[in-house]
Motif scaffolding. Structure first.
Motif, PDB file in Angstrom:
ATOM      1  N   PRO A  74      45.203  48.142  29.371  1.00  0.00           N
ATOM      2  CA  PRO A  74      46.308  49.060  29.088  1.00  0.00           C
ATOM      3  C   PRO A  74      47.686  48.451  29.337  1.00  0.00           C
ATOM      4  O   PRO A  74      48.642  48.761  28.623  1.00  0.00           O
ATOM      5  CB  PRO A  74      46.047  50.219  30.066  1.00  0.00           C
ATOM      6  N   ALA A  75      47.780  47.564  30.351  1.00  0.00           N
ATOM      7  CA  ALA A  75      49.068  46.930  30.640  1.00  0.00           C
ATOM      8  C   ALA A  75      49.528  46.048  29.488  1.00  0.00           C
ATOM      9  O   ALA A  75      50.728  45.863  29.280  1.00  0.00           O
ATOM     10  CB  ALA A  75      48.974  46.110  31.928  1.00  0.00           C
ATOM     11  N   VAL A  76      48.596  45.495  28.748  1.00  0.00           N
ATOM     12  CA  VAL A  76      48.926  44.718  27.549  1.00  0.00           C
ATOM     13  C   VAL A  76      49.165  45.647  26.361  1.00  0.00           C
ATOM     14  O   VAL A  76      50.115  45.484  25.590  1.00  0.00           O
ATOM     15  CB  VAL A  76      47.810  43.715  27.225  1.00  0.00           C
ATOM     16  N   ALA A  77      48.294  46.641  26.193  1.00  0.00           N
ATOM     17  CA  ALA A  77      48.288  47.467  24.991  1.00  0.00           C
ATOM     18  C   ALA A  77      49.531  48.334  24.839  1.00  0.00           C
ATOM     19  O   ALA A  77      49.864  48.742  23.710  1.00  0.00           O
ATOM     20  CB  ALA A  77      47.040  48.351  24.974  1.00  0.00           C
ATOM     21  N   ALA A 340      43.060  53.586  34.117  1.00  0.00           N
ATOM     22  CA  ALA A 340      43.780  53.126  32.924  1.00  0.00           C
ATOM     23  C   ALA A 340      45.065  53.927  32.727  1.00  0.00           C
ATOM     24  O   ALA A 340      46.101  53.377  32.330  1.00  0.00           O
ATOM     25  CB  ALA A 340      42.878  53.235  31.691  1.00  0.00           C
ATOM     26  N   LEU A 341      44.997  55.234  32.984  1.00  0.00           N
ATOM     27  CA  LEU A 341      46.196  56.075  32.924  1.00  0.00           C
ATOM     28  C   LEU A 341      47.251  55.566  33.901  1.00  0.00           C
ATOM     29  O   LEU A 341      48.437  55.460  33.553  1.00  0.00           O
ATOM     30  CB  LEU A 341      45.818  57.520  33.248  1.00  0.00           C
ATOM     31  N   CYS A 342      46.819  55.232  35.122  1.00  0.00           N
ATOM     32  CA  CYS A 342      47.754  54.695  36.120  1.00  0.00           C
ATOM     33  C   CYS A 342      48.397  53.404  35.634  1.00  0.00           C
ATOM     34  O   CYS A 342      49.594  53.168  35.864  1.00  0.00           O
ATOM     35  CB  CYS A 342      47.026  54.450  37.433  1.00  0.00           C
ATOM     36  N   SER A 343      47.609  52.558  34.990  1.00  0.00           N
ATOM     37  CA  SER A 343      48.148  51.298  34.482  1.00  0.00           C
ATOM     38  C   SER A 343      49.215  51.552  33.422  1.00  0.00           C
ATOM     39  O   SER A 343      50.277  50.905  33.420  1.00  0.00           O
ATOM     40  CB  SER A 343      47.011  50.443  33.899  1.00  0.00           C
ATOM     41  N   ILE A 344      48.941  52.498  32.536  1.00  0.00           N
ATOM     42  CA  ILE A 344      49.923  52.828  31.496  1.00  0.00           C
ATOM     43  C   ILE A 344      51.212  53.354  32.121  1.00  0.00           C
ATOM     44  O   ILE A 344      52.325  52.934  31.753  1.00  0.00           O
ATOM     45  CB  ILE A 344      49.330  53.857  30.514  1.00  0.00           C
ATOM     46  N   LEU A 345      51.085  54.268  33.074  1.00  0.00           N
ATOM     47  CA  LEU A 345      52.276  54.836  33.712  1.00  0.00           C
ATOM     48  C   LEU A 345      53.031  53.792  34.532  1.00  0.00           C
ATOM     49  O   LEU A 345      54.269  53.758  34.522  1.00  0.00           O
ATOM     50  CB  LEU A 345      51.880  56.015  34.606  1.00  0.00           C
ATOM     51  N   ALA A 346      52.286  52.918  35.240  1.00  0.00           N
ATOM     52  CA  ALA A 346      52.942  51.882  36.045  1.00  0.00           C
ATOM     53  C   ALA A 346      53.749  50.936  35.175  1.00  0.00           C
ATOM     54  O   ALA A 346      54.841  50.494  35.577  1.00  0.00           O
ATOM     55  CB  ALA A 346      51.897  51.103  36.847  1.00  0.00           C
ATOM     56  N   CYS A 347      53.241  50.624  33.984  1.00  0.00           N
ATOM     57  CA  CYS A 347      53.886  49.634  33.119  1.00  0.00           C
ATOM     58  C   CYS A 347      54.909  50.234  32.166  1.00  0.00           C
ATOM     59  O   CYS A 347      55.573  49.486  31.440  1.00  0.00           O
ATOM     60  CB  CYS A 347      52.832  48.882  32.314  1.00  0.00           C
ATOM     61  N   THR A 348      55.021  51.562  32.157  1.00  0.00           N
ATOM     62  CA  THR A 348      56.014  52.186  31.281  1.00  0.00           C
ATOM     63  C   THR A 348      57.031  53.030  32.041  1.00  0.00           C
ATOM     64  O   THR A 348      58.076  53.382  31.488  1.00  0.00           O
ATOM     65  CB  THR A 348      55.321  53.095  30.239  1.00  0.00           C
ATOM     66  N   ALA A 349      56.722  53.358  33.316  1.00  0.00           N
ATOM     67  CA  ALA A 349      57.641  54.196  34.097  1.00  0.00           C
ATOM     68  C   ALA A 349      57.954  53.612  35.465  1.00  0.00           C
ATOM     69  O   ALA A 349      59.079  53.721  35.945  1.00  0.00           O
ATOM     70  CB  ALA A 349      57.053  55.602  34.268  1.00  0.00           C
ATOM     71  N   GLY A 350      56.964  52.987  36.116  1.00  0.00           N
ATOM     72  CA  GLY A 350      57.153  52.555  37.494  1.00  0.00           C
ATOM     73  C   GLY A 350      57.825  51.216  37.650  1.00  0.00           C
ATOM     74  O   GLY A 350      58.584  50.997  38.603  1.00  0.00           O
ATOM     75  N   VAL A 351      57.569  50.295  36.712  1.00  0.00           N
ATOM     76  CA  VAL A 351      58.024  48.921  36.907  1.00  0.00           C
ATOM     77  C   VAL A 351      59.509  48.748  36.599  1.00  0.00           C
ATOM     78  O   VAL A 351      60.167  47.866  37.166  1.00  0.00           O
ATOM     79  CB  VAL A 351      57.169  47.954  36.055  1.00  0.00           C
ATOM     80  N   VAL A 352      60.056  49.580  35.706  1.00  0.00           N
ATOM     81  CA  VAL A 352      61.471  49.473  35.333  1.00  0.00           C
ATOM     82  C   VAL A 352      62.052  50.874  35.181  1.00  0.00           C
ATOM     83  O   VAL A 352      61.317  51.852  35.067  1.00  0.00           O
ATOM     84  CB  VAL A 352      61.662  48.688  34.013  1.00  0.00           C
ATOM     85  N   ALA A 353      63.379  50.946  35.130  1.00  0.00           N
ATOM     86  CA  ALA A 353      64.052  52.247  35.075  1.00  0.00           C
ATOM     87  C   ALA A 353      64.708  52.526  33.726  1.00  0.00           C
ATOM     88  O   ALA A 353      65.080  53.671  33.440  1.00  0.00           O
ATOM     89  CB  ALA A 353      65.103  52.336  36.177  1.00  0.00           C
ATOM     90  N   SER A 369      51.139  39.879  27.494  1.00  0.00           N
ATOM     91  CA  SER A 369      49.844  39.439  28.019  1.00  0.00           C
ATOM     92  C   SER A 369      50.012  38.700  29.338  1.00  0.00           C
ATOM     93  O   SER A 369      49.299  38.961  30.314  1.00  0.00           O
ATOM     94  CB  SER A 369      49.132  38.548  26.993  1.00  0.00           C
ATOM     95  N   ASP A 370      50.957  37.765  29.370  1.00  0.00           N
ATOM     96  CA  ASP A 370      51.150  36.952  30.576  1.00  0.00           C
ATOM     97  C   ASP A 370      51.622  37.787  31.768  1.00  0.00           C
ATOM     98  O   ASP A 370      51.266  37.501  32.913  1.00  0.00           O
ATOM     99  CB  ASP A 370      52.172  35.841  30.296  1.00  0.00           C
ATOM    100  N   GLY A 371      52.403  38.812  31.496  1.00  0.00           N
ATOM    101  CA  GLY A 371      52.966  39.589  32.592  1.00  0.00           C
ATOM    102  C   GLY A 371      52.225  40.868  32.910  1.00  0.00           C
ATOM    103  O   GLY A 371      52.689  41.664  33.738  1.00  0.00           O
ATOM    104  N   ALA A 372      51.054  41.083  32.305  1.00  0.00           N
ATOM    105  CA  ALA A 372      50.358  42.367  32.426  1.00  0.00           C
ATOM    106  C   ALA A 372      50.057  42.729  33.879  1.00  0.00           C
ATOM    107  O   ALA A 372      50.403  43.824  34.343  1.00  0.00           O
ATOM    108  CB  ALA A 372      49.074  42.345  31.602  1.00  0.00           C
TER     109      ALA A 372
END
Length: 578
Positions: A74-77, A340-353, A369-372
């Motif tokens: 999910p972090a890649v997708a 997987a839901l957590c991964s999506i939220l972490a990579c779309t809401a938590g990591v940046v503002a 891919s490299d930064g997933a």
């Protein structure tokens, strides 16, 4: 879009899926019988066949399947947008993963806890067994190589995680002795073990452990040395009885999973973070197409063939009651969907503002891919910061979660690979390898180790593409075994056939797309290693699909005839295991 709103809606759908759809599957499709004597009792040996409390089996199964893949995929997708990624996670979890994981476990329990490859030979045709075993061999080789490199990258890049990771091993062994030698309930000792592990996080931050000096003296990188040590550990861990290390560590990791999900969900609500990524991303020209590659990029977390190996390889040997299969198989798939839901939220809401910052992290597919893994770790640390946890501690916590889950999946993967190698050796008549656990385990370790040691980002980058397609293809083939078995027992196979057809189409299509990319890449490793592997897997898959179609046609033809009706024992829920 507030991340908390998305989270509540998705978790509600998962809860409804378990409450109603899994109940339908248990009663109408798999016909679970509480009086059925499971293989864990029939073949009890204290090593692999061990009747176990359903909560502990759930822990083992959940943590074995919830490795790095439901985080990385999910972090890649989300590169293609969080909308398509989330839609596939939700639909795949409820209507594909639950059916697949639950079904593989139920069928295996009814057939002496045999692996899904062996079941293909019994349910579909004799040739299918060999074909399926070869595909599984390729899959497990890639799984173990990829997970080892993921762990190596995290340990090398986060030296503060080393001490908390290492202390988990002796604690798990001690927990196993307490629970299984003294017959002590596992909950309280497991909580104590987890507290000790987290007590080592500040110590790890204060005393980070780096292998750079030792690796330099040996003439290799620290990451390479970590990969070697990980495979040495996996060799010994996979040879131990499941109750000694695998099960107790799984139980501790399940508590860790619960805590991690709690931290993420509470952090989302308290911080009220907004999803800053686009619903559908306008990707740069030349990017890989999301259709069909989205459905193989997200495997674990939607549906994954690796789960059928765990269900039929280790979990079915520990199931105390057949009715536990619903709780263990379906509920674990929803748990992985939540990850997987957590991964999506972490990579779309938590990591940046901001949307601009997100675009920098996902500027192209290679960067995504490299930064997933790093994006997930940063996102979880961000959610933890909403709860007042220092960023340094939150980062170690998130990395520890990924490492723990990936290591457990790898332990199980090496054990399963040993089973596959022994089955192949038995078929080919190479009895010494079939009967020598140490030799079979050595082969199971050395082959993925060779792939993991290929220079560059081969395993985590390039190999992941073929891993995803092979993994999803295995899920489709496992569903074909389940569909034929359900049909032969005169039950309605529609719930199995729908995800089966979808996965077979998507994954064979993705194999063709990947093959084109391998051939035109100009990279010798892709052209002369991955391209032939892709072709071999494609040919084996088409052959096995044809075999399954023939078997399914025969099963439908026999429905309603004396030959197609289940025997009196089967109708009563008493299959050949008894």
């Amino acid at each position: 879009m507030p991340a908390a709103v998305v989270m509540v809606v998705v978790l509600g759908i998962f809860a409804l899926g378990y409450r109603y759809y899994s109940a339908y599957l248990a009663k109408r499709v798999y016909a679970l019988d509480p009086s059925f004597v499971t293989p864990a009792h029939t073949f009890r040996d204290g090593i692999d066949f061990v009747p176990t409390n359903k909560h502990i089996v759930f822990s083992h199964h959940f943590i074995s399947v919830a490795g790095a893949a439901p985080i990385v995929g999910p972090a890649v997708a989300v590169f293609w947008g969080w909308g398509p990624a989330l839609l596939w996670v939700v639909a795949g979890t409820v209507f594909a993963a639950g059916v697949h994981d639950f079904g593989a476990l139920a069928v295996s329990v009814r057939h002496k806890a045999k692996s899904i490859g062996t079941l293909a030979g019994e349910v579909i045709s004799a040739r299918s067994r060999v074909l399926f075993l070869l595909i599984l061999f390729f899959l497990l080789t890639m799984v173990n190589a990829v997970f080892a490199v993921v762990i190596g990258i995290l340990l090398d890049g986060n030296p503060a995680t080393v001490l908390p990771v290492l202390v988990t091993i002796p604690l798990a062994i001690g927990l196993g002795q307490i629970v299984y030698r003294r017959r002590t309930p596992a909950l309280v000792p497991s909580i104590i073990c987890l507290i000790v592990v987290y007590a080592f996080i500040p110590l790890g931050v204060a005393v980070p452990v780096s292998l750079d000096p030792l690796a330099g003296a040996l003439g290799m990188s620290a990451q390479t040395l970590w990969v070697l040590l990980i495979f040495v550990y996996a060799f010994f861990a996979s040879r131990l009885p499941v109750w000694m290390l695998l099960q107790p560590r799984d139980y501790v990791n399940q508590l860790q999973m619960v805590l991690a999900l709690t931290v993420i969900f509470l952090g989302v609500v308290v911080g009220w973070d907004a999803i800053v990524a686009p619903v559908v991303n306008d990707v740069p020209a030349g990017s890989p197409p999301w259709f069909p590659l989205l459905f193989v990029t997200i495997a674990c977390g939607a549906v994954s063939g690796f789960h059928s190996l765990v269900s039929s390889g280790t979990t079915s040997k520990q199931l105390d009651k057949e009715t536990d299969a619903r709780y263990v198989g379906y509920l674990a798939s929803t748990g992985e969907g939540a990850l997987a839901l957590c991964s999506i939220l972490a990579c779309t809401a938590g990591v940046v503002a901001t949307a601009g910052e997100w675009e920098g992290l996902y500027s192209d597919f290679a960067t995504a891919s490299d930064g997933a893994v790093g994006n997930f770790v940063g996102g979880v640390a961000g959610f933890a910061a909403n709860l007042g946890v220092p960023t340094a501690v939150g980062t170690v916590f998130a990395a520890l979660v990924v490492i723990s889950f990936a290591a457990t999946s790898m332990d199980t993967g090496v054990r399963l690979q040993r089973y596959i190698i022994q089955e192949i050796a038995e078929i080919t008549g190479f009895r010494p390898l079939a009967r020598n656990l140490t030799a079979a385990t050595a082969v199971a370790v050395l082959i993925p180790l060779a792939l993991a040691l290929v220079p560059g980002n081969f395993a985590f980058g390039t190999l992941w593409q073929l891993f995803g397609t092979t993994n999803q293809l295995t899920a489709g083939l496992a569903l074909s075994v389940i569909a034929v078995w359900v049909t032969k027992n005169s039950r309605n196979p529609i719930a199995v056939l729908v995800p089966l057809v979808f996965l077979v189409v998507m994954t064979t299509w993705a194999l063709v797309v990947n093959l084109q990319g391998f051939v035109t890449s100009g990279d010798p490793m892709q052209m002369f290693l991955l391209a032939p592997l892709d072709v071999a897997i494609f040919v084996l898959a088409i052959w096995l699909i044809i075999e399954a179609a023939i078997a399914l046609r025969k099963a439908f033809a026999l429905r309603g005839t004396p030959q197609g009706r289940p025997s009196t024992e089967e109708a009563a829920g008493r299959d050949e295991t008894q």
